[in-house]
Every structure is written in structure tokens, then in C-alpha cells.
Design a protein around this motif. Sequence first.
Motif: not given
Length: 331
Positions: A162-191
Motif C-alpha cells: 500500500a501507498g498513500a499521499a496527502v494532497i492539500s490546498a495551496t495558494e502558491d502556484k510553484s507548489e501546484a500539481i501541474i497536470d493530470v491526464h486520465t483516459g479509458s477504453d472499455g472495448s479492451y475490457a476483456e484483456l
Amino acid sequence: MYAAFRSIGAYVPEKILSNDDLAKLVDTTDEWITKRTGIKERHIAAENETTSDMGVKAAALAIERSGLDKSEIDLVVCATISPDYLCMPSTATIITDKLGLENIMAFDISAACTGFIYALNVAKAFVESGIKKNVLIVGAERLSKITDYTDRTTCILFGDGAGAAVISATEDKSEAIIDVHTGSDGSYAELLMTPNGGSGSIHDHLTAESAGAFMQMKGNETFKVAVRTLTNDVKEILETNKISSDAIKHFVPHQANYRIIKAVGDALELKEEQVVLTVAKFGNTSGASIPMAINDIYESGRLQSGDMMLLDAFGGGLTWGSALVPFSPKK
Ligand code: UT7
């Protein structure tokens, strides 16, 4: 408001299952497993140790390292494909209770090996919208419970942890998570699937005694889609955000197979020291693999405040995701 990746924690169960141990169970060898996957050993939960038990240990460490009081956590999200219970309650609510947190929103995410990146995306959205301030995200897996130890094509891959992280609010842009990309394709479900245990189940009962409750994977097809999808996805997130691969201090990929990691790392022209590898000692721990790998570089002193991480993952669904995340502990 921005979202900062404040802290990391992980838990690895004591018991080790080596390649040689597996060679006693199925027709395989240490040489084959090492050459095809990079895995040497994986850790296995104790008899009565559940996914939430492991998640709680990782989460307690992440909260302690965040510098927050646990009462400040206002959302818990758990990414898992091996929940304590199949349908309900969610593992997130059990973790929340075991941590002694009260009356807060808690839910699970089902995105297989991409689960931690999905959870990161959810945490970022809740924090940036101002709805929550301190989100605990947990990736926890007891995959040994849903692994068929008579199937040599899958049982050599998976481990617990197991692993865990804490994600918190900040007003300091230099600390910010820049971007998260997510996607899916259920047509490959059986793989990649556990065909029993849900409303689409071919069996009438929902126990692990039926073989369909174990994970099944079309490994070679999955491998090819993984390399293609991950390479495109990490290139895209870097291009979109105008970040060169030189600026990445730590490339932290989902630890499914060394050959997949190498192919994606080579496509980005990353140097060896930029690539985080834990696959040899932990195997594939699905939703737990990325936070376990981040914790590994944290505990060995390699992860420093301000370091830019590039995360990527791919898994059952099919799902995939990537993220550009500076490590931003509280100053
Ligand atoms: O984490 C979520 C996403 N998961 C992934 O991305 C995993 C993707 N897949 C993989 O990592 C790889 O496909 C595997 C490690 C699962 C398999 O490696 P491969 O190079 O794709 O092997 P293969 O499935 O094409 O099998 C090659 C041969 C076969 O024998 P034949 O047909 O060539 O005679 C298999 O029966 O290797 C055989 N084989 C094994 N031999 C010894 C399969 N598993 C084993 C084994 N030991 N454990």
C-alpha cells in the motif's frame, strides 16, 4: 486555489515470495521471470492482513509526514481492485474508520493499476474547486487474494502492499500539481479482468472458490497496448505543458514490467538515474505501485522538495493516466 502533493507513505508486508518459490508452484524459472518482467520477488500479506490494514499503515505515515493533524483530512479516496469486500462497504470508509477520522466523505476508485493517478486527479479537482482542503489518497492492494497460483502467466507478476499521499490546498502556484491526464477504453475490457463477482458474472455465486474470481490477463496483447498508449500519453502531457524530459527529476511509472518501463523511458530519452524502479522487489502491486515507488525514493533520500515527478500508469479497464507533480512538502 492549487493542489500540492505534500507527503508520501507506504507499507510493505513482511513475507517475501521469490521467483524460486513460484517455480515450486508452477512451470516457470527465475531466469524466465527476470528476463521477461524484471521481477525478482514480491511481498505477500499475512494471513489475516486486509487491504484496509495495509492502507491504514501507509496512510498514517503520509498524514504524519504532511505535518497536518489527522482531523484536518476532509476526504479519503482509496484506489484498489482488491477491496476488503467486493461490493460494500468501500475500503475507503474502513480505512477512514481505522484512522479514527469521523463524518467525512470516503469512497473507492476502480481503475486498476491507474487507480492512484485517477485518485490524484479526483483530489486535485476537489481541492482546486475549493470543496475540500486536505485529501488523503490511498492505493492499497492484497492482490494475492485474487491471484490464481496455478496460472503461470499471471501469478508471477503480482504482489501486495500500500501507498498513500496527502494532497492539500495551496495558494502558491510553484507548489501546484501541474497536470493530470486520465483516459479509458472499455472495448479492451476483456484483456484484463476478474470475470466473476459482479452482475456480469458467469457464475451464480461470488466466492473466490470459483476460478473466475481470479485475475485473468491476455499479457502479450496488454503489453503492446501498454507501450503504445503510455508512450503517447507521457509525450502528450510533456508537450501540452511545454516541459522537456530533462526537467523530470523522477519518472515514476507503474511497475508492471521492466520492459514496458524501459520502452517508455527510451521513447522519452530519459537517463537511467531519472527512472524509478521497484519492480524487482515489489512486483506489480496495481493501484499501490506508484505511491510505493514514490515512497521508496523518499525514504532513500532521493526525493527532495521541489523535485518534478512524471507519473504514468496503465491497467485494467483499460485505463491509463499520467501526471506532472512537483513534490511540495509543507514549508
Ligand atoms: O499492470 C497492468 C498492466 N499489465 C501489464 O502491462 C502487463 C503486460 N504484459 C506483460 O508484462 C507480459 O506480456 C508478460 C510478462 C505477462 C508475458 O511476457 P511475454 O513476453 O508477453 O510472453 P508471452 O505471453 O508472449 O509468452 C511467451 C511464452 C509462451 O510460450 P510459447 O507459446 O512461446 O511456447 C508462454 O506460454 O512464454 C510462456 N510463458 C512462461 N514461461 C515460463 C508464459 N508465462 C511463463 C512463465 N514461465 N511464468
